[in-house]
Design an enzyme around this catalytic site. Structure first.
Site, PDB file in Angstrom:
ATOM      1  N   ASP A  53       0.452   2.564   6.136  1.00  0.00           N
ATOM      2  CA  ASP A  53      -0.360   2.533   7.358  1.00  0.00           C
ATOM      3  C   ASP A  53      -0.551   1.119   7.916  1.00  0.00           C
ATOM      4  O   ASP A  53      -1.608   0.798   8.440  1.00  0.00           O
ATOM      5  CB  ASP A  53      -1.724   3.197   7.082  1.00  0.00           C
ATOM      6  CG  ASP A  53      -2.506   2.478   5.996  1.00  0.00           C
ATOM      7  OD1 ASP A  53      -1.917   1.650   5.286  1.00  0.00           O
ATOM      8  OD2 ASP A  53      -3.713   2.741   5.867  1.00  0.00           O
ATOM      9  N   THR A  64       0.855  -1.200   0.000  1.00  0.00           N
ATOM     10  CA  THR A  64       0.000   0.000   0.000  1.00  0.00           C
ATOM     11  C   THR A  64       0.883   1.240   0.000  1.00  0.00           C
ATOM     12  O   THR A  64       1.917   1.266   0.677  1.00  0.00           O
ATOM     13  CB  THR A  64      -0.949   0.055   1.219  1.00  0.00           C
ATOM     14  OG1 THR A  64      -1.539   1.368   1.286  1.00  0.00           O
ATOM     15  CG2 THR A  64      -0.251  -0.200   2.545  1.00  0.00           C
ATOM     16  N   ASP A 104       0.111   3.848   1.389  1.00  0.00           N
ATOM     17  CA  ASP A 104      -0.218   4.668   2.564  1.00  0.00           C
ATOM     18  C   ASP A 104       0.735   4.505   3.753  1.00  0.00           C
ATOM     19  O   ASP A 104       0.716   5.325   4.665  1.00  0.00           O
ATOM     20  CB  ASP A 104      -1.644   4.355   3.043  1.00  0.00           C
ATOM     21  CG  ASP A 104      -2.695   4.601   1.975  1.00  0.00           C
ATOM     22  OD1 ASP A 104      -2.425   5.399   1.052  1.00  0.00           O
ATOM     23  OD2 ASP A 104      -3.785   3.999   2.056  1.00  0.00           O
TER      24      ASP A 104
HETATM   25  O1  F6P Z   1      -4.986   2.830   0.009  1.00  0.00           O
HETATM   26  C1  F6P Z   1      -4.432   3.446  -1.121  1.00  0.00           C
HETATM   27  C2  F6P Z   1      -5.282   4.598  -1.559  1.00  0.00           C
HETATM   28  O2  F6P Z   1      -4.681   5.164  -2.715  1.00  0.00           O
HETATM   29  C3  F6P Z   1      -5.512   5.667  -0.505  1.00  0.00           C
HETATM   30  O3  F6P Z   1      -4.406   6.532  -0.365  1.00  0.00           O
HETATM   31  C4  F6P Z   1      -6.754   6.333  -1.034  1.00  0.00           C
HETATM   32  O4  F6P Z   1      -7.509   6.890   0.016  1.00  0.00           O
HETATM   33  C5  F6P Z   1      -7.515   5.190  -1.646  1.00  0.00           C
HETATM   34  O5  F6P Z   1      -6.578   4.169  -1.914  1.00  0.00           O
HETATM   35  C6  F6P Z   1      -8.237   5.562  -2.907  1.00  0.00           C
HETATM   36  O6  F6P Z   1      -8.967   4.474  -3.324  1.00  0.00           O
HETATM   37  P1  F6P Z   1      -9.680   4.369  -4.748  1.00  0.00           P
HETATM   38  O7  F6P Z   1      -8.649   3.916  -5.725  1.00  0.00           O
HETATM   39  O8  F6P Z   1     -10.741   3.353  -4.531  1.00  0.00           O
HETATM   40  O9  F6P Z   1     -10.196   5.725  -5.095  1.00  0.00           O
END
Ligand code: F6P
Ligand code: ADP
Length: 330
Positions: free
Chosen positions: A133, A129, A131
């Site tokens: 996190d 990820t 993030d």
């Molecule tokens: O978890 C990775 C991430 O890019 C986050 O930073 C973000 O909030 C989310 O996924 C966005 O998700 P999607 O691709 O469903 O818009």
């Protein structure tokens, strides 16, 4: 006695991250080196439930380490959140002879892996990820590429912001975590960094700083805002109204998730993928690979999911100290 693994499955789940292909490649090639068969499961748990399963050879992962995204595709799958979906997933694994699975994804994906492990399918999680996190690890696949991409983008916004003598609010990804914002804030020398974990910012103070800096001749004011704080467009309108300085909001968005992975993401993802394949071959299950204190380690998924990590207060303090709006910095 540890279950003998003959066939390893690999899937990517949740948001994609640069470096996932390096991890897939490592799982495939290390498993083959260990004498196992490998099956790729397309589109995460959704592909598992739809039986979108392919045989994988060493050639199938040629020319992939340098590519962003995930060659196995990824998805979010509501059905897999149900007990019925999880049981069907485990049955499909058995039907296809998959004795163990490497799940490359975030916390949510690990919860799915945990459920499969409880149903007798050996599972190993690999943290993928942008993030950062995931509590059991100081590194997640894709973070390094994402912060470098965001940093370069912020540099570019700063050029135009300075030329127009504007204030710029730049929103970066991270869901509820502020790691991308904090790292970019430091790397880009932002005047302000707004993090969801440290909701202590005072908009009036930011406005006062912008006015003070402008009086001293500063040509720009860069605010890196985490998406977990959000509201960048309305914040820009309020700041412009209060300061009289043109203010623009830029939301960097999904471009942060794309692109060719950095060297670090390629190498660390390769190490983690290889380790995950080795763990499965050793009969291990319900484990997650992490990087802590300078080495790759594995943890029990249940314990990993209960770990807590947060923004390092010293790093945050350094970020604030370095962005102090003192005369010499103008
Ligand atoms: O978890 C990775 C991430 O890019 C986050 O930073 C973000 O909030 C989310 O996924 C966005 O998700 P999607 O691709 O469903 O818009
Ligand atoms: P990430 O893995 O990046 O945290 P998500 O939280 O969206 O991303 O989770 C990805 C997928 O993992 C979900 O769409 C779902 O299929 C599965 N998943 C998430 N949480 C659970 C859970 N508690 N039990 C089973 N599967 C889950």
């Amino acid at each position: 006695m540890a279950k003998e693994i003959k066939t390893i499955g690999v899937l990517t789940s949740g948001g994609d991250a640069p470096g996932m292909n390096a991890a897939i490649r490592a799982v495939v090639r290390k498993a083959l080196v260990n004498g196992k068969k490998v099956k790729g499961i397309l589109k995460g748990y959704s592909g598992l439930l739809n039986e979108e399963i392919i045989d994988m050879s060493a050639n199938d992962v040629s020319n992939t380490i340098e590519r962003g995204g995930t060659i196995l595709f990824t998805a979010r799958c509501k059905e897999f959140m149900t007990e019925e979906g999880q049981q069907r997933g485990a049955e499909i694994c058995r039907k296809h002879g998959i004795d163990g699975i490497v799940v490359i994804g975030g916390d949510g994906s690990f919860r799915g892996a945990q459920k499969l492990a409880n149903l007798g399918i050996n599972t190993i999680g690999v943290p993928g990820t942008i993030d950062l996190d995931i509590s059991c690890t100081e590194y997640t696949i894709g973070f390094d590429t994402a912060v470098n991409t965001a940093m370069e983008a912020i540099d570019k916004v700063r050029d135009t912001s300075t030329s127009h003598e504007r204030c710029s609010i730049i929103e970066v990804m991270g869901r509820n975590a502020g790691y991308i914002a904090l790292w970019c804030g430091i790397a880009n020398g932002a005047e302000d960094i707004l993090l969801p974990e440290n909701y202590d910012y005072d908009e009036q103070k930011i406005i006062n700083n912008i006015i003070e800096n402008r009086k001293r001749g500063k040509k720009h004011h860069i605010i890196v805002n985490a998406e977990g704080v959000g509201h960048s467009a309305s914040m820009a309108r309020r700041i412009e109204a209060a300061t009289g300085i043109e203010t623009r909001a830029t939301i960097l968005g999904h471009m942060q998730r794309g692109g060719s992975p950095t060297c670090k993401d390629r190498v660390y993802a390769s190490m983690m993928g290889a380790m995950a394949a080795d763990l499965l071959c050793d009969g291990k299950t319900n484990r997650v690979v992490g990087y802590q204190h300078g080495r790759f380690q594995d943890f029990d998924i249940n314990e990993a999911l209960n770990m807590v990590k947060g923004i390092d207060p010293y790093q945050y303090q350094v970020a604030k100290d370095l962005s102090r709006h003192c005369q010499e910095n103008v």
